[in-house]
Design a protein around this motif. Structure first.
Motif, PDB file in Angstrom:
ATOM      1  N   ARG A 115       0.832  -1.195   0.000  1.00  0.00           N
ATOM      2  CA  ARG A 115       0.000   0.000   0.000  1.00  0.00           C
ATOM      3  C   ARG A 115       0.869   1.247   0.000  1.00  0.00           C
ATOM      4  N   LEU A 116       0.245   2.360  -0.361  1.00  0.00           N
ATOM      5  CA  LEU A 116       0.903   3.658  -0.339  1.00  0.00           C
ATOM      6  C   LEU A 116       0.588   4.316   0.999  1.00  0.00           C
ATOM      7  N   GLN A 117       1.614   4.723   1.712  1.00  0.00           N
ATOM      8  CA  GLN A 117       1.422   5.369   3.005  1.00  0.00           C
ATOM      9  C   GLN A 117       1.259   6.876   2.826  1.00  0.00           C
ATOM     10  N   SER A 118       0.801   7.546   3.858  1.00  0.00           N
ATOM     11  CA  SER A 118       0.534   8.986   3.784  1.00  0.00           C
ATOM     12  C   SER A 118       1.797   9.803   3.502  1.00  0.00           C
ATOM     13  N   ASN A 119       2.977   9.266   3.823  1.00  0.00           N
ATOM     14  CA  ASN A 119       4.229   9.987   3.564  1.00  0.00           C
ATOM     15  C   ASN A 119       4.818   9.672   2.188  1.00  0.00           C
ATOM     16  N   ILE A 145       6.008   3.330  -0.141  1.00  0.00           N
ATOM     17  CA  ILE A 145       5.246   2.118  -0.439  1.00  0.00           C
ATOM     18  C   ILE A 145       5.636   1.109   0.631  1.00  0.00           C
ATOM     19  N   TYR A 196      10.079  -1.194   2.969  1.00  0.00           N
ATOM     20  CA  TYR A 196       9.577   0.108   2.557  1.00  0.00           C
ATOM     21  C   TYR A 196      10.373   0.663   1.382  1.00  0.00           C
ATOM     22  N   ASP A 213       9.452   7.556  -0.832  1.00  0.00           N
ATOM     23  CA  ASP A 213       8.945   8.489  -1.839  1.00  0.00           C
ATOM     24  C   ASP A 213      10.161   9.110  -2.522  1.00  0.00           C
ATOM     25  N   THR A 255      -2.369   2.023  -4.020  1.00  0.00           N
ATOM     26  CA  THR A 255      -3.353   2.890  -3.380  1.00  0.00           C
ATOM     27  C   THR A 255      -3.091   2.919  -1.874  1.00  0.00           C
ATOM     28  N   SER A 256      -3.846   3.729  -1.164  1.00  0.00           N
ATOM     29  CA  SER A 256      -3.659   3.820   0.283  1.00  0.00           C
ATOM     30  C   SER A 256      -4.263   2.634   1.032  1.00  0.00           C
ATOM     31  N   ALA A 257      -5.060   1.830   0.358  1.00  0.00           N
ATOM     32  CA  ALA A 257      -5.626   0.627   0.981  1.00  0.00           C
ATOM     33  C   ALA A 257      -4.698  -0.560   0.714  1.00  0.00           C
ATOM     34  N   TRP A 258      -4.580  -1.459   1.693  1.00  0.00           N
ATOM     35  CA  TRP A 258      -3.778  -2.666   1.479  1.00  0.00           C
ATOM     36  C   TRP A 258      -4.364  -3.442   0.310  1.00  0.00           C
TER      37      TRP A 258
END
Length: 110
Positions: free
Chosen positions: A9-13, A16, A32, A35, A64-67
């Motif tokens: 998933r894509l994290q808020s920072n 990946i 990880y 970015d 995406t931000s969801a797993w």
């Protein structure tokens, strides 16, 4: 290490996050991919880090931000990092992670 990338998933920072699974040991590990905007021009192995991220993004579903379940066998290389926070999904009891991932070679799957 040869592992299955079980989910990602894509994290808020902008990182990946990868949840890796090692079949012989039946253990999970987090890894990880930073970015690219957070890497300076002087970051050691910057090109390898960017290429690893490009390899994953180019051959898999959009991040995406969801797993998202993935289930691909891959060779993952990176730097060992010990995270003092042990309550993350896929975290090893000793906090070991791969951060940053410097190489991804997809063996089978997508």
């Amino acid at each position: 290490m040869t592992v299955v990338i079980e989910r990602y998933r894509l994290q808020s920072n902008g990182e990946i996050a990868l949840e890796l699974y090692d079949i012989p040991s039946s253990m999970y590990m987090n890894a990880y991919m930073p970015d690219p905007r957070c890497l300076s021009a002087k970051t050691r192995d910057r090109q390898a880090i960017l290429q690893a991220r490009k390899e994953l993004i180019g051959k898999c579903m959009p991040v995406t931000s969801a797993w998202q379940l993935l289930g691909i066998s891959t060779e993952v290389t990176g730097i060992g990092y010990w995270n003092p926070v042990h309550n993350t999904r896929g975290g090893l009891p000793n906090g070991a992670e791969r951060r940053p991932v410097k190489g991804v070679t997809i063996a089978s799957g997508r």
